[in-house]
Write a protein that holds these residues in place. Structure first.
Motif, PDB file in Angstrom:
ATOM      1  N   ASP A 180      68.716  90.957  68.954  1.00 15.88           N
ATOM      2  CA  ASP A 180      67.949  90.743  67.733  1.00 15.88           C
ATOM      3  C   ASP A 180      66.452  90.590  67.991  1.00 15.88           C
ATOM      4  O   ASP A 180      65.730  90.002  67.181  1.00 15.88           O
ATOM      5  CB  ASP A 180      68.470  89.506  66.994  1.00 15.88           C
ATOM      6  CG  ASP A 180      68.442  88.243  67.856  1.00 15.88           C
ATOM      7  OD1 ASP A 180      68.180  88.359  69.073  1.00 15.88           O
ATOM      8  OD2 ASP A 180      68.702  87.158  67.312  1.00 15.88           O
ATOM      9  N   SER A 181      65.972  91.116  69.104  1.00 13.21           N
ATOM     10  CA  SER A 181      64.560  90.968  69.458  1.00 13.21           C
ATOM     11  C   SER A 181      63.664  91.720  68.470  1.00 13.21           C
ATOM     12  O   SER A 181      64.054  92.733  67.877  1.00 13.21           O
ATOM     13  CB  SER A 181      64.312  91.495  70.869  1.00 13.21           C
ATOM     14  OG  SER A 181      64.436  92.909  70.904  1.00 13.21           O
ATOM     15  N   ARG A 182      62.452  91.224  68.331  1.00 11.73           N
ATOM     16  CA  ARG A 182      61.485  91.903  67.463  1.00 11.73           C
ATOM     17  C   ARG A 182      61.101  93.265  68.025  1.00 11.73           C
ATOM     18  O   ARG A 182      60.743  94.172  67.270  1.00 11.73           O
ATOM     19  CB  ARG A 182      60.238  91.028  67.296  1.00 11.73           C
ATOM     20  CG  ARG A 182      60.481  89.823  66.398  1.00 11.73           C
ATOM     21  CD  ARG A 182      59.190  89.092  66.082  1.00 11.73           C
ATOM     22  NE  ARG A 182      58.601  88.472  67.259  1.00 11.73           N
ATOM     23  CZ  ARG A 182      57.452  87.817  67.243  1.00 11.73           C
ATOM     24  NH1 ARG A 182      56.757  87.717  66.130  1.00 11.73           N
ATOM     25  NH2 ARG A 182      56.987  87.262  68.353  1.00 11.73           N
ATOM     26  N   GLU A 183      61.191  93.399  69.351  1.00 11.71           N
ATOM     27  CA  GLU A 183      60.858  94.678  69.989  1.00 11.71           C
ATOM     28  C   GLU A 183      61.764  95.800  69.516  1.00 11.71           C
ATOM     29  O   GLU A 183      61.368  96.971  69.523  1.00 11.71           O
ATOM     30  CB  GLU A 183      60.964  94.510  71.509  1.00 11.71           C
ATOM     31  CG  GLU A 183      60.556  95.730  72.310  1.00 11.71           C
ATOM     32  CD  GLU A 183      60.569  95.449  73.805  1.00 11.71           C
ATOM     33  OE1 GLU A 183      59.637  94.773  74.283  1.00 11.71           O
ATOM     34  OE2 GLU A 183      61.526  95.878  74.483  1.00 11.71           O
ATOM     35  N   ARG A 184      62.971  95.459  69.107  1.00  7.73           N
ATOM     36  CA  ARG A 184      63.950  96.469  68.718  1.00  7.73           C
ATOM     37  C   ARG A 184      64.001  96.719  67.210  1.00  7.73           C
ATOM     38  O   ARG A 184      64.821  97.488  66.736  1.00  7.73           O
ATOM     39  CB  ARG A 184      65.344  96.062  69.209  1.00  7.73           C
ATOM     40  CG  ARG A 184      65.468  95.930  70.718  1.00  7.73           C
ATOM     41  CD  ARG A 184      66.918  95.717  71.132  1.00  7.73           C
ATOM     42  NE  ARG A 184      67.774  96.774  70.648  1.00  7.73           N
ATOM     43  CZ  ARG A 184      68.581  96.672  69.605  1.00  7.73           C
ATOM     44  NH1 ARG A 184      68.666  95.547  68.913  1.00  7.73           N
ATOM     45  NH2 ARG A 184      69.325  97.696  69.239  1.00  7.73           N
ATOM     46  N   GLN A 185      63.159  96.074  66.452  1.00  4.09           N
ATOM     47  CA  GLN A 185      63.170  96.275  65.000  1.00  4.09           C
ATOM     48  C   GLN A 185      62.666  97.671  64.627  1.00  4.09           C
ATOM     49  O   GLN A 185      61.780  98.195  65.306  1.00  4.09           O
ATOM     50  CB  GLN A 185      62.300  95.209  64.322  1.00  4.09           C
ATOM     51  CG  GLN A 185      62.911  93.819  64.359  1.00  4.09           C
ATOM     52  CD  GLN A 185      62.031  92.788  63.671  1.00  4.09           C
ATOM     53  OE1 GLN A 185      60.808  92.909  63.682  1.00  4.09           O
ATOM     54  NE2 GLN A 185      62.635  91.768  63.097  1.00  4.09           N
TER      55      GLN A 185
ATOM     56  N   HIS B 247      66.480  96.802  63.362  1.00  4.46           N
ATOM     57  CA  HIS B 247      67.743  96.754  64.084  1.00  4.46           C
ATOM     58  C   HIS B 247      68.776  97.659  63.426  1.00  4.46           C
ATOM     59  O   HIS B 247      69.090  97.495  62.248  1.00  4.46           O
ATOM     60  CB  HIS B 247      68.284  95.321  64.111  1.00  4.46           C
ATOM     61  CG  HIS B 247      67.363  94.352  64.777  1.00  4.46           C
ATOM     62  ND1 HIS B 247      66.965  93.182  64.192  1.00  4.46           N
ATOM     63  CD2 HIS B 247      66.741  94.396  65.979  1.00  4.46           C
ATOM     64  CE1 HIS B 247      66.151  92.531  64.998  1.00  4.46           C
ATOM     65  NE2 HIS B 247      65.993  93.249  66.086  1.00  4.46           N
TER      66      HIS B 247
END
Length: 252
Positions: A33-38, A40
């Motif tokens: 759920d990291s912001r880097e992967r948004q 999602h």
């Protein structure tokens, strides 16, 4: 301040310093759920129902630890399934008596686009950090392992050494805590995004060996990847085959 107080404060500062080092090495962008992967990717309500029900059934099985391998071509939704499964497990408590110990023990989402997510060098440090956040009782064991062998946080350190100190030892500490609980799980997405085939092969073998340790609690690991030959060969070895669930649920 007496000698005991000084010693206690010194140990506490040492522990916090070690934890801070681990925090800096752990790859936050690899968490599901990291912001880097948004944004999602996730399964929309009413989609992949049979597949998700099957995976959830396997994750709820208390009989034996399993590697659950979901594979298929690019763009069929493997990462969406991985996120959806991780999100479900993150919402399930180990027991009703706990407030913050959840059945999701850790996640690592590989990516060729990000240096630290395209290698196995940070894999076990990242999982150890998440595991110790979820189960504070193993945090000191993780800190102790790093104090005894600081090079564990070096991505070039032996993957087996990292696995034994940062993965197996903390999980051994949980064997009695989780003995009568539903199984916990790790979710590892996009194995094929690891740029080194040999590194990845070693990782798969080590994860399989870890799950066969007799003193570990029942733990399941969901793996997703494209149908790459080196991944298929590693997962379908004679040693790992009894642990692997894949069969008819391969994504097409």
């Amino acid at each position: 301040m007496n000698h005991w107080d000084q010693s206690f404060c010194g140990d506490a500062r040492s522990s916090e310093g070690t934890w801070e080092k681990l925090s800096q090495v752990a790859v936050k962008g690899a968490e599901y759920d990291s912001r880097e992967r948004q944004p999602h990717p996730k399964c929309l309500k009413g989609t992949r129902v049979d597949l998700l029900n099957y995976i959830n059934m396997l994750l709820d099985n208390r009989q034996k630890s399993k590697l659950i391998w979901l594979h298929g071509t690019a763009g069929v939704g493997k990462s969406a399934v991985a996120f959806t499964v991780a999100e479900r497990m993150r919402g399930l408590k180990v027991t009703e008596r706990t407030n913050n110990e959840m059945r999701l023990e850790g996640t690592f989402f590989f990516s060729r686009k990000h240096t630290k997510r395209s290698t196995t060098g940070y894999f076990f440090a990242t999982l150890a950090y998440q595991l110790a956040r979820n189960f504070p009782s193993v945090r000191e064991e993780v800190n102790r392992a790093i104090r005894e062998h600081p090079a564990l946080l070096d991505p070039d350190t032996s993957l087996r050494d990292q696995m034994e100190a940062l993965f197996l030892r903390p999980l051994w500490m949980l064997r009695f805590r989780l003995r009568d609980c539903p199984p916990s799980a790790f979710v590892v997405d996009a194995l094929d995004e690891c740029i080194s085939a040999s590194e990845l092969t070693d990782l798969i073998v080590l994860l399989g060996q870890a799950l066969q340790e007799p003193d570990l609690p029942i733990i399941h690991i969901l793996l997703t990847s494209r149908s790459e030959k080196h991944i298929h060969k590693a997962i379908q070895t004679e040693e790992l085959r009894p642990l692997v669930c894949v069969s008819l649920w391969r994504l097409q």
